[in-house]
Design a protein around this motif. Structure first.
Motif, mmCIF file in Angstrom:
data_model
loop_
_atom_site.group_PDB
_atom_site.id
_atom_site.type_symbol
_atom_site.label_atom_id
_atom_site.label_comp_id
_atom_site.label_asym_id
_atom_site.label_seq_id
_atom_site.Cartn_x
_atom_site.Cartn_y
_atom_site.Cartn_z
ATOM 1 N N TRP A 1 68.797 22.964 4.764
ATOM 2 C CA TRP A 1 68.434 22.815 3.343
ATOM 3 C C TRP A 1 69.365 21.856 2.619
ATOM 4 N N SER A 2 70.521 21.543 3.228
ATOM 5 C CA SER A 2 71.425 20.586 2.568
ATOM 6 C C SER A 2 70.794 19.192 2.521
ATOM 7 N N TYR A 3 69.764 18.981 3.316
ATOM 8 C CA TYR A 3 69.008 17.726 3.244
ATOM 9 C C TYR A 3 68.422 17.549 1.840
ATOM 10 N N PHE A 4 67.981 18.643 1.239
ATOM 11 C CA PHE A 4 67.340 18.584 -0.076
ATOM 12 C C PHE A 4 68.362 18.557 -1.212
ATOM 13 N N ASN A 5 69.486 19.231 -0.981
ATOM 14 C CA ASN A 5 70.458 19.405 -2.058
ATOM 15 C C ASN A 5 71.784 19.811 -1.424
ATOM 16 N N LYS A 6 72.833 19.079 -1.731
ATOM 17 C CA LYS A 6 74.136 19.340 -1.097
ATOM 18 C C LYS A 6 74.685 20.738 -1.405
ATOM 19 N N GLU A 7 74.163 21.363 -2.462
ATOM 20 C CA GLU A 7 74.604 22.724 -2.791
ATOM 21 C C GLU A 7 74.019 23.762 -1.831
ATOM 22 N N LEU A 8 72.998 23.372 -1.073
ATOM 23 C CA LEU A 8 72.321 24.305 -0.174
ATOM 24 C C LEU A 8 72.891 24.162 1.241
ATOM 25 N N ASP A 9 72.495 25.077 2.126
ATOM 26 C CA ASP A 9 73.157 25.182 3.432
ATOM 27 C C ASP A 9 72.187 25.048 4.605
ATOM 28 N N LYS A 10 72.788 24.897 5.788
ATOM 29 C CA LYS A 10 72.033 25.021 7.043
ATOM 30 C C LYS A 10 72.574 26.241 7.786
ATOM 31 N N ASN A 11 71.896 26.626 8.868
ATOM 32 C CA ASN A 11 72.340 27.779 9.667
ATOM 33 C C ASN A 11 72.473 29.050 8.834
ATOM 34 N N ASN A 12 71.552 29.244 7.906
ATOM 35 C CA ASN A 12 71.629 30.448 7.075
ATOM 36 C C ASN A 12 71.466 31.725 7.905
ATOM 37 N N GLY A 13 70.621 31.662 8.931
ATOM 38 C CA GLY A 13 70.456 32.827 9.807
ATOM 39 C C GLY A 13 71.744 33.168 10.540
ATOM 40 N N LEU A 14 72.496 32.131 10.952
ATOM 41 C CA LEU A 14 73.799 32.390 11.591
ATOM 42 C C LEU A 14 74.771 33.006 10.594
ATOM 43 N N SER A 15 74.707 32.565 9.339
ATOM 44 C CA SER A 15 75.619 33.138 8.335
ATOM 45 C C SER A 15 75.342 34.639 8.165
ATOM 46 N N ASP A 16 74.066 35.025 8.284
ATOM 47 C CA ASP A 16 73.722 36.450 8.212
ATOM 48 C C ASP A 16 74.365 37.199 9.372
ATOM 49 N N GLN A 17 74.242 36.638 10.563
ATOM 50 C CA GLN A 17 74.811 37.293 11.749
ATOM 51 C C GLN A 17 76.332 37.428 11.619
ATOM 52 N N ILE A 18 76.964 36.382 11.105
ATOM 53 C CA ILE A 18 78.425 36.425 10.928
ATOM 54 C C ILE A 18 78.809 37.527 9.932
#
Length: 448
Positions: A147-164
């Motif tokens: 999602w950082s492609y759309f907006n630098k405030e947004l993230d990638k690997n959100n599913g991994l962040s949940d697991q962490i």
């Protein structure tokens, strides 16, 4: 009712047949509104007691016929972006320092949830005094688009962040449940195994777990550039289907519709093309070759039969060549390719070869290799040891076999108890009750 008092407040669960179950505990804030498309945030303070007496919503996802097949009863769960919950099972006693197993579900990063019947671990905790945790992580574009492609405030690997955040939550609170925070096993199958392999490359997580079991799934991380291109492709789909909507205005059904369009635009792949998957990022600084914790790697003998069940289900031969090439696998295309040949190539090149390659690149870790061979030659449902079938045995789900009219389960029950016992031996003492994998012993331990 059974209650655990943590440093942040009380959690109420239920007691069934001596098994304490805490279902639907929030481990992160709901990833909605200003938290949407971002890494999740750990949830560590609550004013009111948590009523953990039933499963909560599961991550938004398309219908999954495999979940229906691997069920003995027809249960559907509500879907919501507010899905970051975990579930805990354990014997209802006062014992402390119990080994903890955290289970990561598979489903190609588009399906799955921690409340599926196949993954509820009543049999494991009835047979052994361990704690087993399942949980939900975000799926599809919500979990694995950049999602950082759309907006630098947004993230990638959100599913991994949940697991962490599940791992962090367990470190904070599992002692209150009698668990040993110094003895955490991560166990995953398929996309769950791949997820764990992504976390294994992040050294800062090392204190949060102590060993891993990787079943039927070897990770190929998406390069950052690939993640960017996939986000760009998704952006075009949004512009086409919802030209007047901002990102934040996309509903869950909009997102699922876009995912379906994304899949359709790429052509059939039988689930062998992982459109959404973990993407390389700056935290993944350790090559797997430097990983040192104990590892069990497992495959099933006929993995590919889950993907290509018979002649009528095979992929067009040229498409099959393309799909395998997407996974860096070269296969000779020919018009005469049979479904059986395709399934065998998937088994050998998509599953078994990468598993062996992984084992051979782990010189500093103690490793064990296993293969699940059980099948019933005369059964139409279970006539080969295909992908996912081993989970029926790891979780002791004899009811699922019964639901498919398998009558005498004496030998199946014995095999399941042996597999569960081996799992618990690993979770308890960092070892399997058979020889480790090494250059002179590359044969798998076989369950059949």
């Amino acid at each position: 009712m059974v209650t655990v008092t943590t440093t942040s407040g009380k959690i109420h669960g239920i007691n069934e047949d001596g098994i304490a179950q805490f279902l639907g505990i929030p481990y992160a804030y709901p990833p909605t509104r200003h938290r949407r498309f971002k890494h999740s945030e750990l949830y560590t303070s609550w004013e009111n007691d948590i009523e953990a007496t039933h499963f909560k919503s599961i991550p938004p996802q398309p219908y999954n016929k495999l979940e229906t097949f691997f069920s003995s009863e027809n249960v559907t769960f509500p879907q919501s972006e507010d899905c970051l919950y975990l579930n805990i099972w354990m014997q209802n006693n006062k014992h402390t320092h119990k080994p903890v197993i955290i289970y990561f579900y598979g489903g190609g990063f588009v399906n799955g949830h921690g409340s599926a019947e196949l993954y509820t671990p009543e049999s494991i905790v009835q047979q052994h005094d361990v704690i087993v945790i399942t949980f939900n992580y975000r799926l599809g574009v919500l979990g694995f688009l950049d999602w950082s492609y759309f907006n630098k405030e947004l993230d990638k690997n959100n599913g991994l962040s949940d697991q962490i955040n599940v791992l962090k939550w367990v470190q904070y609170y599992i002692e209150s449940f009698g668990g040993d925070q110094q003895n955490i096993t991560l166990m995953g199958q398929s996309a769950g195994s791949m997820s764990i392999m992504a976390l294994m490359q992040i050294p800062e997580l090392d204190s949060l777990y102590h060993k891993v079991m990787l079943l039927s799934g070897t990770l190929r991380l998406n390069k950052e550039e690939t993640g960017y291109l996939k986000a760009q492709h998704f952006h075009k789909l949004i512009d086409t289907h919802f030209p007047n909507k901002e990102l934040e205005d996309l509903t869950v059904s909009d997102i699922l519709e876009l995912q379906a369009s994304d899949e359709a635009s790429r052509g059939k792949s039988k689930g062998l093309e992982l459109i959404y998957a973990p993407i390389e990022d700056d935290s993944m600084t350790r090559p797997l070759s430097q990983f040192t914790k104990p590892i069990v790697v497992g495959v099933t003998n006929d993995e590919g039969d889950c993907y290509i069940r018979n002649e009528s289900r095979k992929l067009d031969p040229s498409r099959f060549v393309d799909v395998m090439a997407l996974n860096d696998i070269s296969v000779e295309g020919s018009a005469s390719q049979t479904g059986k040949q395709q399934a065998q190539l998937v088994t050998d090149l998509y599953f078994k070869a990468p598993a062996l390659h992984l084992l051979d690149t782990l010189p500093h870790a103690k490793c064990w290799y296993l293969r699940f061979d059980w099948h019933l030659p005369n059964s139409s449902d279970f006539n080969s040891a295909y992908h996912i079938l081993d989970l029926v045995f790891w979780f002791g789900k004899m009811n699922i076999l019964k639901a498919h009219d398998i009558k005498n389960l004496t030998s199946e029950t014995k095999l399941s108890k042996q597999m569960i016992s081996d799992l618990v031996t690993f979770a308890t003492s960092d070892t399997m009750p058979w020889q480790p994998y090494h250059s002179n012993n590359k044969n798998p331990h076989i369950y059949n």
